[in-house]
Design an enzyme around this catalytic site. Structure first.
Site, mmCIF file in Angstrom:
data_model
loop_
_atom_site.group_PDB
_atom_site.id
_atom_site.type_symbol
_atom_site.label_atom_id
_atom_site.label_comp_id
_atom_site.label_asym_id
_atom_site.label_seq_id
_atom_site.Cartn_x
_atom_site.Cartn_y
_atom_site.Cartn_z
ATOM 1 N N GLU A 325 0.877 -1.170 0.000
ATOM 2 C CA GLU A 325 0.000 0.000 0.000
ATOM 3 C C GLU A 325 0.910 1.213 0.000
ATOM 4 O O GLU A 325 1.527 1.548 1.009
ATOM 5 C CB GLU A 325 -0.920 -0.028 1.230
ATOM 6 C CG GLU A 325 -2.086 0.959 1.113
ATOM 7 C CD GLU A 325 -1.752 2.325 1.680
ATOM 8 O OE1 GLU A 325 -1.306 3.182 0.879
ATOM 9 O OE2 GLU A 325 -1.918 2.528 2.875
ATOM 10 N N CYS A 359 -3.179 8.472 3.832
ATOM 11 C CA CYS A 359 -2.984 7.824 2.529
ATOM 12 C C CYS A 359 -4.223 7.911 1.646
ATOM 13 O O CYS A 359 -4.116 7.877 0.421
ATOM 14 C CB CYS A 359 -2.551 6.370 2.704
ATOM 15 S SG CYS A 359 -3.675 5.375 3.687
#
Length: 620
Positions: A325, A359
């Site tokens: 990720e 994020c």
């Protein structure tokens, strides 16, 4: 006839309950109650304690670092222990909001890291045999402890990262409770064996898929959410039957040590080995001891694209699977005729939550030209009122400081952010708010960046193409929906996105065309609160998923098992025409081709002809 002469024929036994039935019902109810009581006791949360550090007390104070850095001890030797170990590395922990020195922590050597992985490997053997009830009890105990100690946990995260208490509550506490809740209620369903369909040739077989523990799994996580980024991979790994080795960012080793110790205390209280969870404290150049270990069977990485590439490359040493990720450049597309006043608060939260260090934060806002001026004015007015600062009281404070946007974890990126802003302005962007670091009135070393708004941003500039991870609103104008989709898909990233609009179907059409892993319609980031959903992206935002059944199963060995459905009646046997040594190549071919035609031909006439051919080849 008088009423005295009427013969009322009562059934004397009709109103009497059969004592045998009554006893049977009572006995069954008793068994059910005992069973429910047993499961209630089996699943009840276990109480455990962990003393909070003195660094989060209102009365605590410490020396402020004149040059805050995780390597400040190399410049200021008084930050080191009285007798530092020679040839060993240390990490200086400090509060980015105040520059208070928290601790100087000894980093693990490669040999110590190898030992920790071995300890986790040994502990996992017994843990793999635990039941889902055992694992649920650990999860339930952790959830109870987290809810009971949420303020302490939030203060720990604030002290180590400089975020506000509100950001800690939203990004650390709620998300972690949501994940624990999902594991408790749905984790077993995701990992239970499941039946699979068979085709005609396999009609007499029963097929199933089983999800077995891998062994030792690792997580290498970023600094933006120290509690959640530590607990999320740990609890998922434990529920899947694995032991877990966590290598957190060196920027948050102080708080992560305490958060991981809470899980260890919980494991002990529940009667399990605390060595199941290991925390590795080291700089990135020593992380190969984790990524190249032959005992690590899976790696979850949360961080930058550059480091993610290094992790994936190192993992090839033993073909260790990796989930990456790597962040994103999430767009929020505002469709024409959207009620701007209705959604402005969500978009503000999407940009400035956690000082933009998120994020799945909103990094680009795309507004139709018909509403651009109004939106830019509204957003600028709101952003200009935001108050940078910290949340924790210091000695002498009568009340906790009021702050909307906390500190960033480090000021090292400030020159790069200012350069990107100046470049965007040179390419036509309009800077209406912020654009530079913010100096706290009495915490001059705090790592604060002013909440910033830029409009008319060129989609090709670095500000619009690179992940900023900062409190910067990047607002762009578009003319058509096609242009908006092209701009949204026009970066190397593809993690999340948002679409706002008055018509749900129109939003869905746009959402389906976005190149990303997750989309929220008329909302921001809510796909992560639903832990039944997989989390991850595409393109340079990484690959693989964590969260949901997909993420949990990624931490297991997926094993297919096929058994005879009616073994007493029918089992696989090799027809004589196919048995070794093959008697006739022509006959064996006719048999197989006939079987293929019988099983898979379109027309029934063709199938019957193929069956006849197969039987003839078999000699029947």
């Amino acid at each position: 006839m008088s009423y005295r002469e009427v013969d009322y024929d009562y059934d004397d036994e009709g109103g009497v309950i059969d004592p045998v039935k009554l006893l049977t019902i009572c006995f069954a109810l008793g068994i059910w109650l005992v069973w429910q009581r047993y499961h209630s006791l089996l699943n009840r949360a276990i109480y455990f304690k962990l003393a909070p550090p003195i660094q989060i007390r209102d009365t605590w104070t410490a020396n402020r670092l004149p040059q805050p850095s995780i390597e400040a001890h190399l410049t200021f030797s008084d930050l080191l222990p009285s007798f530092p170990l020679p040839d060993r590395k240390y990490i200086t922990a400090y509060d980015p909001a105040t520059a208070y020195h928290l601790d100087t922590i000894l980093a693990d050597s490669p040999a110590e890291i190898e030992h920790k992985i071995l300890e986790a490997h040994r502990a996992q053997k017994k843990w793999a045999a635990t039941s889902f009830d055992d694992r649920r009890r650990v999860m339930r105990s952790l959830k109870k402890w987290l809810v009971d100690n949420q303020e302490v946990c939030a203060k720990m995260a604030c002290r180590d990262t400089g975020k506000t208490m509100l950001d800690a509550a939203l990004g650390e506490i709620i998300t972690t409770c949501s994940k624990l809740d999902w594991l408790i209620n749905h984790g077993e369903r995701a990992l239970s064996p499941e039946s699979r369909y068979n085709n005609l040739i396999m009609f007499y077989k029963s097929s199933s898929v089983h999800y077995e523990p891998l062994g030792v799994v690792a997580a290498i996580t970023s600094w933006n959410y120290p509690l959640h980024n530590a607990w999320s991979p740990i609890i998922a790994g434990l529920f899947a039957g694995n032991s877990v080795v966590l290598k957190c960012s060196e920027h948050v080793i102080w708080s992560t040590t305490w958060f991981v110790q809470a899980i260890k205390e919980c494991l002990k209280a529940c009667g399990h080995d605390e060595q199941l969870v290991q925390l590795v404290c080291c700089y990135p150049d020593d992380a190969d001891a984790v990524t190249k270990s032959p005992l690590i069977r899976h790696i979850t990485f949360i961080g930058s694209e550059r480091v993610g590439r290094l992790v994936a490359q190192a993992a090839t040493e033993h073909l260790t699977p990796v989930t990456l990720e790597l962040g994103g450049k999430d767009p929020a597309i505002i469709l024409p005729s959207t009620d701007l006043e209705k959604w402005i608060s969500l978009l503000m939260r999407g940009v400035y939550q956690n000082a933009g260090q998120n994020c799945i934060g909103v990094e680009r806002i795309l507004v139709h030209e018909s509403q651009y001026d109004e939106f830019f004015r509204l957003f600028t007015e709101r952003a200009d009122k935001l108050r940078p600062g910290h949340s924790l009281k210091s000695p002498g404070d009568t009340v906790a400081p009021a702050a909307d946007v906390g500190a960033m974890v480090s000021g090292e990126r400030f020159p790069g952010l200012e350069h990107a802003i100046h470049e965007a302005v040179d390419m036509g962007a309009v800077l209406s708010v912020g654009g530079e670091p913010w100096r706290h009135p009495y915490l001059e070393q705090g790592s604060y960046f002013k909440p910033t708004v830029l409009g008319e941003v060129n989609p090709e500039c670095a500000l619009a193409q690179s992940e900023l991870f900062a409190p910067i609103a990047c607002i762009m104008k578009y003319e058509t929906i096609e242009q908006a989709i092209e701009i949204a898909n026009g970066t190397r990233y593809g993690l999340g996105a948002s679409v706002f609009g008055p018509v749900r179907d129109d939003c869905m059409k746009v959402a389906k065309r976005l190149q990303c892993g997750m989309v929220a319609i008329n909302d921001f980031g809510v796909f992560y609160l639903n832990q039944d959903l997989p989390f991850g992206g595409t393109k340079y935002s990484g690959y693989g998923r964590f969260g949901g059944p997909e993420g949990l199963r990624a931490l297991t060995n997926t094993k297919a098992i096929v058994v005879d459905r009616w073994g007493w009646a029918i089992q696989t046997s090799i027809p004589a025409v196919l048995d070794y040594p093959v008697r006739s190549v022509a006959q064996s071919w006719d048999f197989i081709s006939g079987m293929v035609g019988f099983l898979y031909a379109d027309a029934w006439g063709t199938r019957i002809d193929a069956l006849t051919k197969m039987m003839r080849a078999s000699g029947r």
